[in-house]
Design an enzyme around this catalytic site. Structure first.
Site, PDB file in Angstrom:
ATOM      1  N   ASP A 198     -10.095  35.150  26.206  1.00  0.00           N
ATOM      2  CA  ASP A 198      -9.110  36.287  26.415  1.00  0.00           C
ATOM      3  C   ASP A 198      -8.139  36.353  25.234  1.00  0.00           C
ATOM      4  O   ASP A 198      -8.735  36.844  24.050  1.00  0.00           O
ATOM      5  CB  ASP A 198      -8.577  36.170  27.632  1.00  0.00           C
ATOM      6  CG  ASP A 198      -7.550  37.100  28.093  1.00  0.00           C
ATOM      7  OD1 ASP A 198      -7.764  38.362  27.809  1.00  0.00           O
ATOM      8  OD2 ASP A 198      -6.600  36.869  29.051  1.00  0.00           O
ATOM      9  N   PHE A 255      -9.110  43.222  34.092  1.00  0.00           N
ATOM     10  CA  PHE A 255      -9.224  41.877  34.953  1.00  0.00           C
ATOM     11  C   PHE A 255     -10.531  41.866  35.730  1.00  0.00           C
ATOM     12  O   PHE A 255     -10.797  42.713  36.686  1.00  0.00           O
ATOM     13  CB  PHE A 255      -8.224  41.694  35.775  1.00  0.00           C
ATOM     14  CG  PHE A 255      -7.840  40.218  36.151  1.00  0.00           C
ATOM     15  CD1 PHE A 255      -7.200  39.230  35.213  1.00  0.00           C
ATOM     16  CD2 PHE A 255      -8.281  39.652  37.105  1.00  0.00           C
ATOM     17  CE1 PHE A 255      -7.047  37.820  35.353  1.00  0.00           C
ATOM     18  CE2 PHE A 255      -8.365  38.146  37.643  1.00  0.00           C
ATOM     19  CZ  PHE A 255      -7.622  37.427  36.456  1.00  0.00           C
ATOM     20  N   ARG A 281     -14.533  33.820  43.356  1.00  0.00           N
ATOM     21  CA  ARG A 281     -15.426  33.143  42.575  1.00  0.00           C
ATOM     22  C   ARG A 281     -17.203  33.070  43.024  1.00  0.00           C
ATOM     23  O   ARG A 281     -17.864  33.160  41.983  1.00  0.00           O
ATOM     24  CB  ARG A 281     -15.419  31.817  42.460  1.00  0.00           C
ATOM     25  CG  ARG A 281     -13.729  31.110  41.478  1.00  0.00           C
ATOM     26  CD  ARG A 281     -13.800  29.942  41.171  1.00  0.00           C
ATOM     27  NE  ARG A 281     -12.326  29.506  41.112  1.00  0.00           N
ATOM     28  CZ  ARG A 281     -11.866  29.363  39.849  1.00  0.00           C
ATOM     29  NH1 ARG A 281     -12.518  29.989  38.826  1.00  0.00           N
ATOM     30  NH2 ARG A 281     -10.487  28.942  39.485  1.00  0.00           N
ATOM     31  N   GLU A 315     -17.805  28.667  28.512  1.00  0.00           N
ATOM     32  CA  GLU A 315     -16.714  28.850  29.247  1.00  0.00           C
ATOM     33  C   GLU A 315     -16.787  30.308  29.925  1.00  0.00           C
ATOM     34  O   GLU A 315     -17.884  31.205  29.202  1.00  0.00           O
ATOM     35  CB  GLU A 315     -15.429  29.197  28.154  1.00  0.00           C
ATOM     36  CG  GLU A 315     -14.415  29.961  28.359  1.00  0.00           C
ATOM     37  CD  GLU A 315     -13.316  29.156  29.485  1.00  0.00           C
ATOM     38  OE1 GLU A 315     -14.029  28.608  30.742  1.00  0.00           O
ATOM     39  OE2 GLU A 315     -12.329  29.044  29.527  1.00  0.00           O
ATOM     40  N   ASP A 316     -16.198  30.759  30.909  1.00  0.00           N
ATOM     41  CA  ASP A 316     -16.423  31.997  31.611  1.00  0.00           C
ATOM     42  C   ASP A 316     -15.746  33.038  30.750  1.00  0.00           C
ATOM     43  O   ASP A 316     -16.836  33.997  30.558  1.00  0.00           O
ATOM     44  CB  ASP A 316     -15.569  32.020  32.956  1.00  0.00           C
ATOM     45  CG  ASP A 316     -14.087  31.694  32.742  1.00  0.00           C
ATOM     46  OD1 ASP A 316     -13.793  31.431  32.007  1.00  0.00           O
ATOM     47  OD2 ASP A 316     -13.658  31.560  33.960  1.00  0.00           O
TER      48      ASP A 316
HETATM   49  P1  IMP Z   1      -7.352  32.467  27.056  1.00  0.00           P
HETATM   50  O1  IMP Z   1      -6.797  31.023  26.846  1.00  0.00           O
HETATM   51  O2  IMP Z   1      -6.476  33.578  27.275  1.00  0.00           O
HETATM   52  O3  IMP Z   1      -8.452  32.889  26.168  1.00  0.00           O
HETATM   53  O4  IMP Z   1      -7.816  32.235  28.583  1.00  0.00           O
HETATM   54  C1  IMP Z   1      -8.890  32.177  29.143  1.00  0.00           C
HETATM   55  C2  IMP Z   1      -8.826  31.976  30.639  1.00  0.00           C
HETATM   56  O5  IMP Z   1      -8.047  32.763  31.366  1.00  0.00           O
HETATM   57  C3  IMP Z   1     -10.058  31.685  31.040  1.00  0.00           C
HETATM   58  O6  IMP Z   1     -10.712  30.502  31.231  1.00  0.00           O
HETATM   59  C4  IMP Z   1      -9.801  32.463  32.744  1.00  0.00           C
HETATM   60  O7  IMP Z   1      -9.620  31.433  33.439  1.00  0.00           O
HETATM   61  C5  IMP Z   1      -8.555  33.391  32.562  1.00  0.00           C
HETATM   62  N1  IMP Z   1      -8.903  34.629  32.385  1.00  0.00           N
HETATM   63  C6  IMP Z   1      -8.588  35.295  31.401  1.00  0.00           C
HETATM   64  N2  IMP Z   1      -9.318  36.843  31.899  1.00  0.00           N
HETATM   65  C7  IMP Z   1      -9.578  36.817  33.072  1.00  0.00           C
HETATM   66  C8  IMP Z   1     -10.081  37.581  33.765  1.00  0.00           C
HETATM   67  O8  IMP Z   1     -10.231  39.029  33.605  1.00  0.00           O
HETATM   68  N3  IMP Z   1     -10.561  37.197  34.886  1.00  0.00           N
HETATM   69  C9  IMP Z   1     -10.507  35.913  35.470  1.00  0.00           C
HETATM   70  N4  IMP Z   1      -9.895  35.057  34.692  1.00  0.00           N
HETATM   71  C10 IMP Z   1      -9.432  35.254  33.491  1.00  0.00           C
HETATM   72 MG    MG Z   2     -11.014  29.425  33.037  1.00  0.00          MG
END
Ligand code: IMP
Ligand code: MG
Length: 174
Positions: free
Chosen positions: A102, A151, A164, A98-99
């Site tokens: 969060d 962010f 991207r 995963e990228d």
């Molecule tokens: P989570 O469910 O909140 O952990 O969400 C993770 C997803 O939120 C990632 O797969 C990203 O698509 C998006 N995301 C969270 N923080 C960022 C950021 O700083 N930049 C870009 N995408 C983010």
């Molecule tokens: Mg994502």
């Protein structure tokens, strides 16, 4: 949008070095295993492409795409799989890529779904980890970089589908 101010957080060179270190650890840990790497679209595609090309062991690949609905401020946010994996993972060694993690909601949802399919092992590799933003406990097994609550865009990560393609990871300036 294109002229939003961005500050470089990790250069392409720094990223390359770290990705190679992660690939080294993963190659060591999965030596002799039946590895399948599952990328989460779209964000993970660049990281995953670099990571698997630095592995010293073979792997299969697949992808999953998730969508989340509801308020981002509510931890009951609803997540669904909009494109599932197309490979059986039963009894296999699965590494989800995963990228960024969060709140942890996306990955904990996906891990629960994948666990139901009875893989032999199931681990997670994230490029970035924003630990302080967690709403649910989630600990990735491999982490590229820990970052503070900013962010970020680039290296696969987007802001409203933009940026991207950037080779560096940048912080959107306030
Ligand atoms: P989570 O469910 O909140 O952990 O969400 C993770 C997803 O939120 C990632 O797969 C990203 O698509 C998006 N995301 C969270 N923080 C960022 C950021 O700083 N930049 C870009 N995408 C983010
Ligand atoms: Mg994502």
């Amino acid at each position: 949008m294109e002229n939003i101010k961005k500050d470089v957080l990790f250069t392409k060179e720094t990223i390359d070095r770290r990705v190679k270190e992660l690939a080294h650890m993963i190659s060591r840990d999965y030596q002799g295993k039946d590895l399948i790497v599952i990328g989460i679209l779209k964000g993970a595609f660049i990281f995953m492409a670099d990571l698997i090309r630095s592995l010293r062991i073979p792997c299969d690949i697949d992808f999953v795409r998730l969508a989340s609905y509801g308020s981002e401020t509510v931890s009951s946010e609803k997540i669904t799989i909009t494109k599932d994996i197309e490979t059986s993972i039963k009894g296999r060694d699965v590494l989800v890529v995963e990228d960024i993690v969060d709140t942890g909601l996306t990955l904990s949802y996906l891990i629960d779904r994948l666990q139901e399919q009875e893989p032999q092992t199931l681990r997670v590799c994230v490029f970035l980890d924003k630990k302080e933003r967690r709403k649910v406990p989630f600990e990735p097994d491999y982490v590229g970089f820990d970052i503070p609550d900013h962010f970020v865009v680039g290296y696969g990560l987007d802001f409203n589908e933009k940026f991207r393609f950037l080779p560096d990871v940048c912080v959107i300036a306030e």
